[in-house]
Design a protein around this motif. Structure first.
Motif, PDB file in Angstrom:
ATOM      1  N   UNK A 130      43.147  41.623  21.334  1.00  0.00           N
ATOM      2  CA  UNK A 130      42.544  42.712  21.776  1.00  0.00           C
ATOM      3  C   UNK A 130      40.931  42.600  22.036  1.00  0.00           C
ATOM      4  N   UNK A 131      40.008  42.103  21.850  1.00  0.00           N
ATOM      5  CA  UNK A 131      38.715  42.197  22.877  1.00  0.00           C
ATOM      6  C   UNK A 131      39.120  40.643  23.853  1.00  0.00           C
ATOM      7  N   UNK A 132      39.077  39.930  24.379  1.00  0.00           N
ATOM      8  CA  UNK A 132      39.939  39.356  25.318  1.00  0.00           C
ATOM      9  C   UNK A 132      39.967  40.378  26.881  1.00  0.00           C
ATOM     10  N   UNK A 133      40.970  41.120  26.146  1.00  0.00           N
ATOM     11  CA  UNK A 133      42.236  42.516  27.790  1.00  0.00           C
ATOM     12  C   UNK A 133      40.239  43.359  27.815  1.00  0.00           C
ATOM     13  N   UNK A 134      39.791  43.316  26.876  1.00  0.00           N
ATOM     14  CA  UNK A 134      39.070  44.425  26.761  1.00  0.00           C
ATOM     15  C   UNK A 134      37.632  43.787  27.335  1.00  0.00           C
ATOM     16  N   UNK A 135      37.378  42.440  27.383  1.00  0.00           N
ATOM     17  CA  UNK A 135      36.249  42.051  27.878  1.00  0.00           C
ATOM     18  C   UNK A 135      36.822  41.234  29.193  1.00  0.00           C
ATOM     19  N   UNK A 136      37.734  41.193  29.730  1.00  0.00           N
ATOM     20  CA  UNK A 136      38.072  40.983  31.202  1.00  0.00           C
ATOM     21  C   UNK A 136      37.309  42.178  31.422  1.00  0.00           C
ATOM     22  N   UNK A 137      38.512  43.132  31.249  1.00  0.00           N
ATOM     23  CA  UNK A 137      38.819  44.696  31.515  1.00  0.00           C
ATOM     24  C   UNK A 137      36.844  45.291  32.385  1.00  0.00           C
ATOM     25  N   UNK A 138      36.493  45.292  31.079  1.00  0.00           N
ATOM     26  CA  UNK A 138      34.971  45.572  31.511  1.00  0.00           C
ATOM     27  C   UNK A 138      33.851  44.787  32.382  1.00  0.00           C
ATOM     28  N   UNK A 139      34.253  43.469  32.534  1.00  0.00           N
ATOM     29  CA  UNK A 139      33.920  42.884  33.032  1.00  0.00           C
ATOM     30  C   UNK A 139      33.787  43.198  34.659  1.00  0.00           C
ATOM     31  N   UNK A 140      35.466  43.352  34.846  1.00  0.00           N
ATOM     32  CA  UNK A 140      35.373  43.701  36.268  1.00  0.00           C
ATOM     33  C   UNK A 140      34.963  44.925  36.725  1.00  0.00           C
ATOM     34  N   UNK A 141      35.206  46.020  36.506  1.00  0.00           N
ATOM     35  CA  UNK A 141      34.614  47.545  35.856  1.00  0.00           C
ATOM     36  C   UNK A 141      33.051  47.425  36.039  1.00  0.00           C
ATOM     37  N   UNK A 142      31.934  46.956  35.123  1.00  0.00           N
ATOM     38  CA  UNK A 142      30.788  45.865  35.394  1.00  0.00           C
ATOM     39  C   UNK A 142      29.881  46.008  37.100  1.00  0.00           C
ATOM     40  N   UNK A 143      30.943  44.719  36.994  1.00  0.00           N
ATOM     41  CA  UNK A 143      30.218  44.112  38.012  1.00  0.00           C
ATOM     42  C   UNK A 143      30.384  45.261  39.248  1.00  0.00           C
ATOM     43  N   UNK A 144      32.247  45.941  40.009  1.00  0.00           N
ATOM     44  CA  UNK A 144      32.064  47.076  40.482  1.00  0.00           C
ATOM     45  C   UNK A 144      30.819  48.422  40.250  1.00  0.00           C
ATOM     46  N   UNK A 145      30.494  48.531  39.530  1.00  0.00           N
ATOM     47  CA  UNK A 145      30.123  50.158  39.326  1.00  0.00           C
ATOM     48  C   UNK A 145      28.192  49.409  39.522  1.00  0.00           C
ATOM     49  N   UNK A 146      28.179  47.930  38.911  1.00  0.00           N
ATOM     50  CA  UNK A 146      26.797  47.357  39.197  1.00  0.00           C
ATOM     51  C   UNK A 146      26.235  47.261  41.176  1.00  0.00           C
ATOM     52  N   UNK A 147      28.052  46.909  41.771  1.00  0.00           N
ATOM     53  CA  UNK A 147      27.503  46.847  43.246  1.00  0.00           C
ATOM     54  C   UNK A 147      27.585  47.970  44.112  1.00  0.00           C
ATOM     55  N   UNK A 148      27.827  48.744  43.579  1.00  0.00           N
ATOM     56  CA  UNK A 148      28.446  50.198  43.721  1.00  0.00           C
ATOM     57  C   UNK A 148      26.683  50.908  43.426  1.00  0.00           C
ATOM     58  N   UNK A 149      26.415  50.431  42.467  1.00  0.00           N
ATOM     59  CA  UNK A 149      25.762  51.721  41.479  1.00  0.00           C
ATOM     60  C   UNK A 149      23.779  51.379  42.207  1.00  0.00           C
ATOM     61  N   UNK A 150      23.735  50.190  42.933  1.00  0.00           N
ATOM     62  CA  UNK A 150      22.674  49.290  42.725  1.00  0.00           C
ATOM     63  C   UNK A 150      22.938  48.182  44.353  1.00  0.00           C
ATOM     64  N   UNK A 151      23.981  48.065  44.316  1.00  0.00           N
ATOM     65  CA  UNK A 151      23.707  47.563  45.268  1.00  0.00           C
ATOM     66  C   UNK A 151      23.895  45.790  45.091  1.00  0.00           C
ATOM     67  N   UNK A 152      23.794  44.878  45.902  1.00  0.00           N
ATOM     68  CA  UNK A 152      24.121  43.085  45.657  1.00  0.00           C
ATOM     69  C   UNK A 152      23.436  42.454  47.098  1.00  0.00           C
TER      70      UNK A 152
END
Length: 613
Positions: free
Chosen positions: A591-613
Motif C-alpha cells: 500500500x505504501x510503496x506506490x504512494x511513496x513513489x507517487x509522492x516522490x514524483x509530485x514533490x519533485x515536480x512541485x519543488x522544481x516549479x515552486x522554487x526552481x532547481x
C-alpha cells in the motif's frame, strides 16, 4: 584528499554504518544508540573533530527545544477533548457507510496533523476508527492504515506539522546563506498538494490495496487464538478452592490466572476479587494447557469441556472488568520493561493474556516478555485502569467497544469538552501566527505558548513533561552531532559527489528525484529524524557543487523524510496501527510503496516549479 582527512571520513562512515545496523536490528533502543554516538564522537575526536561542546549541542539545538515545546502544546490542545468530540461527530456522519467512514477518517486526520502532533491524534483516533469500522460492518484494517498515512501526510502542511520540518528549518539557517530558517507556511502550498494527492490515492487505489486482516466483529479470543489458553473450571465440593477468596487462590497459583468467577447467573471479575469461592462456582482460568492441567490436578477442580470462553463470557462482568486491546505507544514508560516489571497486574488489576508483535503472536512466558513500542496487548482490565491509561497515555486502548462497555458512559461522557478549549486553541493559533509573521523565532513563540498553557490551567507541568516523547528527543540530540561530524570531516561532500556524478546521465530534476528516493528509503529504515540529520547536509552540498538551488534540495530531503510509508518501523504512527490492524510487514510495502513513489514524483515536480532547481 590528505591522509588525515581520509581516515577521518572513514571513521565517521564506520560510525554511521554501526548506527544504521543498530537502528535496523534494534539490539538496543534507538535513543540509547543515539546517546552512545555522543560518547563515541568525543572519544574519537582526533578523527571526528567533534569535541564535548559540539557533541552535546543537540540538546541545546533550537530544533530540539522547539520539538519539546510542540509536544507540550499538542498535549494542551489534546486535553481539551476536542479531538475526541470530533470523533463522535464523525461517527454520526458515517451513518454505517464504509466509504463515508474512510472519507471521515482520512479527511479529518490529515488537516489536524498539520497543527497537532500526529502521534497523539492517531492514539485518540484508533479506538474511534475501530468503532466506525464496527458500525459500518467492515474490517478495522481497512481504516487504520489510511489513518496513519493521512496523519503522516498532514505533517507536510506546516512547519510545526512534524519534527523533521522543524529540524530542516534549523539546517536551512545553518547551511544556506541568507536563510533564517523556513517560514511557518512557506511550503504549505506543496504540502496541500501532497495531502490532496495522497488522500485521493487512499480513497481509490489505496482503498483496494489495503487488506482486511481483522474480520468485522471479530472475537478477540479467536483473534488472538486463545481457545486453548482460556478454560472454564468447575469447583467441586472437595476442591481446595472452596472457602478461599479469588485473590488468595489466584496468588497461590502463579502459573495461571483466575480471570472470572461465576455463580448461578452472576459473574464477577478476578483475580483481585475478595469474593469467597463456593462449591459449584465456575472459574475462567488463563494459562497454557500444561499449566492448567497441573492446576486442575493440584486443586481438585473439574474441567467444563462443553463450555467455550468467548468475549461474551467477560461482558457479563463488564462493569468490573472486560477484555480490551491496547497498544504500547512510543513514550510509554512500559517500553523496555517486562510485563512483570510494569506492575500491570499488581497495581492496575490488568492481566495480559496475549501479545501480538510484528505479526507474531505470543501467548506463553508473558511475565518475562520485554515490551516494545507498537506491541498490541490483549488484556482483562478494569474501569479504573482504563481511566489511568487514558489519562497517562501509558497504553492506548484500541477498542472503542471495550471503552464504552467498561466506562458505561453516554456520548457526552465519552467526549467531554473542557471549558479551557477556546483558551488552548487560541494559544496554539497565537503561536502559529506569531511565528508565521516573524514577530518571534518559532522556538521562543512555542516556549511562550507552553508557559501560557500552564498559566491558564490548560496544561499542568506534570502533563507537559509527560507529553514529550523523550526517546525522540534523545534520538534527535544524539544524531545531530553525528551530522556535524559528517559535515566537518568532509563525509557529506564524499556522498554528495556520488549525486553530482549523476549529473552526467540525468537532468538536474532527475538528480533531485534520486535524492528524494534515497532519503525516503532511508527514512523507512532508520527513522525520519535520523535521515534528515544525515541527508540534508548531503543534499545541500550536492546542490552547491551542481550550482543548483540549495533550498530546493533541502526541501526534497525534508519532504522525503516526513513521508515514510513503506515499513511499519519507518514512522511511529505506522507502528501504532500495526498490531490493531493485524497487518503484515508486506502490507506496508504493497500500500505504501506506490504512494511513496507517487509522492516522490509530485514533490519533485512541485519543488522544481515552486522554487526552481
Amino acid at each position: 584528499m590528505p591522509v588525515f582527512e581520509v581516515s577521518s571520513v572513514a571513521v565517521v562512515f564506520l560510525l554511521i554504518l554501526a548506527v544504521l545496523v543498530a537502528f535496523v536490528t534494534e539490539v538496543v533502543p534507538n535513543d540509547v544508540t543515539a546517546i552512545s554516538v555522543v560518547a563515541a564522537l568525543v572519544v574519537l575526536e582526533p578523527w571526528t573533530g567533534v569535541g564535548t561542546r559540539d557533541a552535546i549541542s543537540g540538546f541545546a539545538n533550537p530544533a530540539t527545544v522547539t520539538i519539546i515545546a510542540m509536544y507540550m502544546l499538542s498535549a494542551g490542545v489534546q486535553n481539551t477533548g476536542i479531538v475526541e468530540r470530533l470523533g463522535v461527530i464523525l461517527a454520526d456522519f458515517t451513518g454505517g457507510s464504509e466509504f463515508r467512514a474512510l472519507v471521515a477518517t482520512v479527511c479529518t486526520t490529515g488537516p489536524i496533523a498539520g497543527f497537532v502532533n500526529n502521534t497523539p491524534v492517531v492514539a485518540v483516533f484508533i479506538p474511534m476508527v475501530t468503532g466506525l469500522a464496527e458500525d459500518s460492518k467492515m474490517s478495522p484494517s481497512k481504516l487504520l492504515l489510511p489513518l496513519s498515512y493521512a496523519a503522516i501526510l498532514g505533517g507536510t502542511l506546516t512547519l510545526i506539522g512534524t519534527s523533521t520540518n522543524i529540524l530542516a528549518s534549523d539546517f536551512a539557517r545553518l547551511l544556506i546563506d541568507g536563510r533564517d530558517g523556513i517560514g511557518m507556511f512557506e511550503f504549505s502550498g506543496l504540502g496541500a498538494v501532497l495531502l490532496a494527492v495522497g488522500l485521493a490515492y487512499l480513497l481509490t487505489v489505496g482503498w483496494r490495496l489495503t487488506p482486511a486482516r481483522v474480520p468485522p466483529d471479530s472475537d478477540p479470543v479467536s483473534e488472538f487464538d486463545l481457545d486453548d489458553y482460556l478454560t472454564f473450571m468447575q469447583v467441586r465440593p472437595d476442591s481446595s478452592a472452596v472457602g478461599e477468596s479469588v485473590e488468595a487462590f489466584d496468588a497461590a497459583h502463579p502459573d495461571v490466572r483466575i480471570l472470572q468467577a461465576r455463580r448461578g447467573g452472576d459473574a464477577y471479575a478476578g483475580p483481585h476479587s475478595d469474593r469467597v469461592i463456593e462449591a459449584g462456582d465456575a472459574l475462567v482460568v488463563h494459562g497454557s494447557l500444561q499449566a492448567v492441567n497441573r492446576f486442575r490436578e493440584a486443586t481438585g477442580l473439574g474441567q467444563r469441556a462443553s463450555s467455550a470462553v468467548t468475549e461474551d463470557t467477560f461482558e457479563a462482568a463488564a462493569t468490573e472488568g472486560a477484555l480490551a486491546k491496547a497498544v504500547v505507544p512510543e513514550r510509554s514508560r512500559y517500553v523496555g520493561e517486562t510485563i512483570a516489571e510494569t506492575g500491570l497486574h499488581e497495581y492496575h488489576e490488568t492481566s495480559v493474556l496475549a501479545v501480538r508483535r510484528e505479526g507474531e503472536l505470543i501467548r506463553t512466558d508473558l511475565a518475562d516478555l520485554t515490551l516494545r513500542t507498537g506491541d498490541l496487548l490483549l488484556v482483562r482490565t478494569t474501569p479504573a485502569a482504563i481511566g489511568y491509561f487514558a489519562e497517562t497515555g501509558e497504553l492506548v486502548v484500541a477498542d472503542e467497544r471495550a471503552i464504552e462497555e467498561i466506562a458505561a458512559a453516554d456520548t457526552a461522557d465519552i467526549a467531554p469538552l473542557s471549558p479551557k478549549t477556546p483558551v488552548a486553541l487560541g494559544i496554539l493559533a497565537t503561536v502559529v501566527a506569531v511565528a508565521a509573521l516573524d514577530l518571534l523565532p518559532i522556538v521562543i513563540a512555542a516556549l511562550a505558548g507552553v508557559v501560557a498553557m500552564v498559566v491558564t490551567g490548560c496544561l499542568t507541568t506534570a502533563d507537559a513533561y509527560d507529553a514529550v516523547s523523550w526517546n525522540v528527543i534523545f534520538l534527535l540530540a544524539g544524531v545531530i552531532p553525528l551530522g556535524i561530524a559528517l559535515e566537518s570531516t568532509g563525509g557529506a561532500a564524499v556522498i554528495a559527489e556520488s549525486l553530482v556524478a549523476l549529473d552526467g546521465v540525468l537532468p538536474l530534476i532527475g538528480v533531485l528525484f534520486v535524492l528524494y528516493l534515497v532519503a525516503g528509503l532511508l527514512a523507512s529504515v532508520i527513522t525520519p529524524v535520523a535521515t534528515a540529520v544525515l541527508m540534508i547536509p548531503v543534499g545541500v552540498d550536492a546542490a552547491a557543487r551542481l550550482g543548483a538551488n540549495e533550498f530546493a534540495f533541502l526541501l526534497a530531503v525534508m519532504f522525503a523524510s516526513a513521508t515514510s510509508f513503506m515499513t511499519p518501523v519507518g514512522y511511529q504512527t505506522n507502528l501504532m496501527v500495526y498490531g490493531p490492524g493485524g497487518y503484515r510487514f508486506t502490507d506496508f510495502l504493497k500500500v505504501g510503496g506506490p504512494l511513496q513513489l507517487l509522492l516522490a514524483v509530485v514533490a519533485t515536480v512541485g519543488i522544481a516549479v515552486g522554487w526552481g532547481i
